[in-house]
Design an enzyme around this catalytic site. Structure first.
Site, PDB file in Angstrom:
ATOM      1  N   GLU A  54       0.825  -1.203   0.000  1.00 56.46           N
ATOM      2  CA  GLU A  54       0.000   0.000   0.000  1.00 56.46           C
ATOM      3  C   GLU A  54       0.863   1.258   0.000  1.00 56.46           C
ATOM      4  OE1 GLU A  54      -2.252  -3.442   1.288  1.00 56.46           O
ATOM      5  OE2 GLU A  54      -0.362  -2.604   2.013  1.00 56.46           O
ATOM      6  N   PRO A  62      11.574 -13.246  -0.381  1.00 59.84           N
ATOM      7  CA  PRO A  62      10.384 -13.546   0.432  1.00 59.84           C
ATOM      8  C   PRO A  62       9.610 -12.277   0.788  1.00 59.84           C
ATOM      9  CG  PRO A  62      12.299 -14.733   1.253  1.00 59.84           C
ATOM     10  CD  PRO A  62      12.800 -13.723   0.250  1.00 59.84           C
ATOM     11  N   ARG A  63       8.312 -12.420   0.892  1.00 62.30           N
ATOM     12  CA  ARG A  63       7.457 -11.280   1.205  1.00 62.30           C
ATOM     13  C   ARG A  63       7.731 -10.735   2.605  1.00 62.30           C
ATOM     14  NH1 ARG A  63       4.606  -7.033  -0.734  1.00 62.30           N
ATOM     15  NH2 ARG A  63       2.789  -6.571   0.512  1.00 62.30           N
ATOM     16  N   GLU A 118       5.451  -3.786 -10.914  1.00 57.65           N
ATOM     17  CA  GLU A 118       6.825  -3.325 -10.707  1.00 57.65           C
ATOM     18  C   GLU A 118       7.772  -3.960 -11.721  1.00 57.65           C
ATOM     19  OE1 GLU A 118       6.285  -2.667  -5.890  1.00 57.65           O
ATOM     20  OE2 GLU A 118       6.982  -4.579  -6.696  1.00 57.65           O
ATOM     21  N   PRO A 151       2.278  -7.273  -9.876  1.00 59.24           N
ATOM     22  CA  PRO A 151       3.135  -7.578 -11.025  1.00 59.24           C
ATOM     23  C   PRO A 151       3.635  -6.335 -11.762  1.00 59.24           C
ATOM     24  CG  PRO A 151       0.859  -7.792 -11.675  1.00 59.24           C
ATOM     25  CD  PRO A 151       0.847  -7.404 -10.211  1.00 59.24           C
TER      26      PRO A 151
END
Length: 415
Positions: free
Chosen positions: A62, A258-259, A334, A332
């Site tokens: 965000e 990783p997120r 980026e 997606p």
């Protein structure tokens, strides 16, 4: 209903959320975090005496989605930005360094902390992003200053919950000055909850208003090609992607991002268990700033937050995480911004615009069992991959416009 909600929220905070967060932050000044959650912040010290706007964005995605909007607003306003996650806070501090932007944790969704926070920041308006619909945040703050939703969306799962508690959310959402939403599907869902149609404006998605900092990664310039970046991966996805890479390609680099940073060690252990001795493995922090000669096949765990959007620039192919499990996908755009071919899994419900890209052959969407074949096709057929990336970029450009529409709504209705 608000009193009951506040009572249950307070119980949940004291007995569940607070102990967990204090334990997680035991080495990171947890009392500072608690003070901010209670609204006891040090008032922002902006250099220029401009009006302040409070913007709330839950986490990294965000924050990045509204980065361009924030930069435009700082031309005339000071910005107080709140997040919930630590990673969102860190990314915001890095992204807006040097701008009149102060970053805090969002206060607890209780009247006392919210009013305390309001008195210390003295904003002219509050902008809530996407789906951050906290009952007291909207109710309490809207009694003092105008509140609006920007880049709004409502997932199918959330929509079912809002419909179930329509008696609570209908009057709450109608307290908003406007709801600037991404797609017509979201507008219709808000209407069915009972939001006044005149308040709902379909303006497009601010995620298309990207402005990604161009960053060099000199220590990665000699990585063996092709380079595949698997961005914002979730549990089980790393294993799926790693296995497909090892089976599909006999050379090249796989960069796994990783997120969530707390999973770095878990992912590192997974990689070390799965790779053979002849395949090199590094964490980015191990080689950052160094000059290194690599072999022909390498796995890199990228363990630094906030750089994924810039990292996509160096890849030959991007795989989008959160999409091979029922999570709803990650952004997606980026990768498309850098004109890179993109593969996603089938679970992209958080980004319904992906369907337009798939329809035009601008993005490849496959189940996990087909990922290996998709990798081989796009790596071996460079012309196909390049054409796909070019089509995606053209669609990306055609969908811009949400920024100016959102700025107009803010100017006309809030300030």
């Amino acid at each position: 209903m608000y009193s009951l909600y506040s009572f249950l929220y307070l119980l949940g905070f004291i007995f569940f959320y607070l102990p967990r967060e204090l334990f997680k932050k035991r080495k990171k000044k947890p009392l500072n975090w608690l003070k901010e959650k209670l609204g006891f912040i040090k008032p922002p010290s902006f250099e220029e005496k401009k009006p302040a706007i409070w913007i709330h964005a839950v986490s990294v995605g965000e924050v990045l989605a509204i980065a361009t909007l924030i930069k435009r607003l700082t031309q005339n306003y000071n910005i107080v930005l709140t997040t919930i996650t630590e990673t969102g806070r860190l990314v915001a501090k890095n992204r807006f360094n040097g701008l009149p932007v102060e970053v805090y944790y969002l206060p607890l969704d209780l009247k006392g902390p919210l009013l305390t926070f309001l008195k210390r920041i003295k904003p002219k308006a509050l902008l809530i992003t996407e789906t951050e619909i906290w009952p007291n945040l909207i109710k309490v703050v809207s009694e003092k200053i105008p509140v609006a939703l920007i880049n709004g969306r409502i997932s199918e799962r959330s929509y079912k919950g809002y419909r179930l508690f329509k008696f609570l959310f209908q009057p709450l959402l109608n307290k908003l000055k406007f709801l600037a939403v991404q797609e017509e599907i979201y507008a219709e869902r808000f209407r069915k909850i009972g939001v006044n149609s005149e308040k709902i404006k379909v303006v497009g998605n601010l995620k298309f208003e990207l402005s990604i900092p161009e960053r060099d990664f000199p220590e990665l310039k000699d990585l063996p090609r092709p380079i595949i970046v698997a961005g914002s991966t979730h549990p089980t996805e790393e294993e799926i992607i790693l296995q497909c890479f090892l089976e599909a390609l006999d050379k090249g680099s796989l960069i796994i991002v990783p997120r969530h940073p707390e999973r770095f060690k878990e992912v590192e252990d997974l990689i070390k268990r799965r790779i053979r001795e002849e395949i090199e493995f590094f964490r980015y922090s191990q080689i950052k700033g160094s000059s290194k000669i690599f072999g022909k096949r390498l796995i890199l765990l990228f363990d630094e937050m906030g750089l994924l959007a810039s990292l996509y620039k160096i890849c030959d192919l991007a795989i989008i995480g959160g999409s091979f499990i029922p999570h709803g996908g990650q952004n997606p755009l980026e990768a498309i911004y850098w004109k890179k071919p993109v593969i996603t899994g089938p679970y992209m419900s958080n980004f319904p615009f992906v369907a337009d890209f798939v329809k035009e052959g601008a993005l490849l969407q496959v189940p996990s069992e087909s990922l290996k074949g998709a990798l081989k096709i796009l790596i071996e057929n460079k012309e196909l991959a390049q054409n796909m990336a070019e089509r995606a970029y053209q669609i990306f450009q055609s969908k811009k416009g949400a920024l100016e529409k959102t700025l107009t709504l803010i100017k006309e209705n809030l300030l």
